[in-house]
Design a protein around this motif. Structure first.
Motif, PDB file in Angstrom:
ATOM      1  N   MET A   1       1.966  -1.067  16.456  1.00 10.62           N
ATOM      2  CA  MET A   1       2.012  -0.410  15.172  1.00 10.62           C
ATOM      3  C   MET A   1       1.738  -1.435  14.070  1.00 10.62           C
ATOM      4  SD  MET A   1       4.931   2.034  13.762  1.00 10.62           S
ATOM      5  CE  MET A   1       5.215   2.219  12.076  1.00 10.62           C
ATOM      6  N   ASP A   2       0.916  -1.042  13.118  1.00 12.70           N
ATOM      7  CA  ASP A   2       0.509  -1.925  12.041  1.00 12.70           C
ATOM      8  C   ASP A   2       1.429  -1.683  10.832  1.00 12.70           C
ATOM      9  OD1 ASP A   2      -0.904  -3.780  10.630  1.00 12.70           O
ATOM     10  OD2 ASP A   2      -2.570  -2.430  10.136  1.00 12.70           O
ATOM     11  N   PHE A   3       2.080  -2.756  10.353  1.00 10.83           N
ATOM     12  CA  PHE A   3       3.018  -2.638   9.233  1.00 10.83           C
ATOM     13  C   PHE A   3       2.364  -2.869   7.875  1.00 10.83           C
ATOM     14  CE2 PHE A   3       5.984  -3.649  12.723  1.00 10.83           C
ATOM     15  CZ  PHE A   3       6.837  -2.566  12.584  1.00 10.83           C
ATOM     16  N   GLY A   4       1.090  -3.160   7.836  1.00  9.67           N
ATOM     17  CA  GLY A   4       0.384  -3.402   6.573  1.00  9.67           C
ATOM     18  C   GLY A   4       0.453  -2.239   5.610  1.00  9.67           C
ATOM     19  N   PRO A   5       0.103  -1.029   6.036  1.00  3.32           N
ATOM     20  CA  PRO A   5       0.178   0.108   5.111  1.00  3.32           C
ATOM     21  C   PRO A   5       1.611   0.410   4.651  1.00  3.32           C
ATOM     22  CG  PRO A   5      -1.210   0.648   6.974  1.00  3.32           C
ATOM     23  CD  PRO A   5      -0.586  -0.668   7.268  1.00  3.32           C
ATOM     24  N   VAL A   6       2.595   0.220   5.542  1.00  2.00           N
ATOM     25  CA  VAL A   6       3.995   0.466   5.180  1.00  2.00           C
ATOM     26  C   VAL A   6       4.435  -0.512   4.097  1.00  2.00           C
ATOM     27  CG1 VAL A   6       6.368   0.459   6.049  1.00  2.00           C
ATOM     28  CG2 VAL A   6       4.521   1.411   7.447  1.00  2.00           C
ATOM     29  N   VAL A   7       4.068  -1.782   4.260  1.00  2.00           N
ATOM     30  CA  VAL A   7       4.423  -2.802   3.268  1.00  2.00           C
ATOM     31  C   VAL A   7       3.726  -2.503   1.937  1.00  2.00           C
ATOM     32  CG1 VAL A   7       4.228  -5.255   2.695  1.00  2.00           C
ATOM     33  CG2 VAL A   7       4.911  -4.563   4.996  1.00  2.00           C
ATOM     34  N   ALA A   8       2.481  -2.091   1.973  1.00  2.00           N
ATOM     35  CA  ALA A   8       1.741  -1.778   0.749  1.00  2.00           C
ATOM     36  C   ALA A   8       2.377  -0.603   0.014  1.00  2.00           C
ATOM     37  CB  ALA A   8       0.282  -1.480   1.086  1.00  2.00           C
ATOM     38  N   VAL A   9       2.762   0.437   0.745  1.00  6.29           N
ATOM     39  CA  VAL A   9       3.394   1.607   0.117  1.00  6.29           C
ATOM     40  C   VAL A   9       4.746   1.222  -0.467  1.00  6.29           C
ATOM     41  CG1 VAL A   9       4.402   3.874   0.595  1.00  6.29           C
ATOM     42  CG2 VAL A   9       2.142   3.302   1.492  1.00  6.29           C
ATOM     43  N   MET A  10       5.523   0.420   0.250  1.00  8.18           N
ATOM     44  CA  MET A  10       6.824  -0.021  -0.273  1.00  8.18           C
ATOM     45  C   MET A  10       6.645  -0.882  -1.522  1.00  8.18           C
ATOM     46  SD  MET A  10       9.029  -0.792   3.164  1.00  8.18           S
ATOM     47  CE  MET A  10      10.390  -1.422   2.232  1.00  8.18           C
ATOM     48  N   ALA A  11       5.635  -1.741  -1.521  1.00  8.14           N
ATOM     49  CA  ALA A  11       5.404  -2.591  -2.686  1.00  8.14           C
ATOM     50  C   ALA A  11       5.025  -1.758  -3.899  1.00  8.14           C
ATOM     51  CB  ALA A  11       4.302  -3.607  -2.372  1.00  8.14           C
ATOM     52  N   ILE A  12       4.223  -0.736  -3.693  1.00 11.38           N
ATOM     53  CA  ILE A  12       3.778   0.093  -4.812  1.00 11.38           C
ATOM     54  C   ILE A  12       4.902   0.987  -5.326  1.00 11.38           C
ATOM     55  CG2 ILE A  12       2.254   2.005  -5.445  1.00 11.38           C
ATOM     56  CD1 ILE A  12       0.139   0.737  -3.624  1.00 11.38           C
TER      57      ILE A  12
END
Length: 93
Positions: A1-12
């Motif tokens: 599972m890729d956590f990149g999109p999750v981190v980006a959404v949390m940052a935004i």
């Protein structure tokens, strides 16, 4: 599972609003200028203007009595030369 999109959404959606609200509250709690401070500043400005007028008057009187006098030699608006690359004897005054 890729956590990149999750981190980006949390940052935004979490990080950015938190950062903005943090600095908004810091700005609102910063000390402000009171009416007393403004009055003191106005008095100081008026005093400075009166003192400048007095100095100009004295310079005019001295210049009328002494032809060698140069008014404004000690003018605070002219920048002094603080360069250290030349010997003191060669610096502009």
């Amino acid at each position: 599972m890729d956590f990149g999109p999750v981190v980006a959404v949390m940052a935004i959606f979490i990080g950015l609003p938190w950062l903005i609200l943090h600095y908004v509250t810091k700005w609102k709690t910063a000390p402000k200028m009171t009416g007393e401070d403004e009055q003191l500043l106005d008095e100081m400005y008026n005093l400075a203007r009166r003192l400048e007028d007095r100095v100009n008057t004295v310079e005019r009187i001295v210049a009328a009595d002494n032809p060698d006098f140069r008014p404004g030699v000690g003018d605070y608006r002219s920048a002094p030369d603080y360069r250290l690359d030349q010997p003191t004897s060669q610096r502009r005054n």
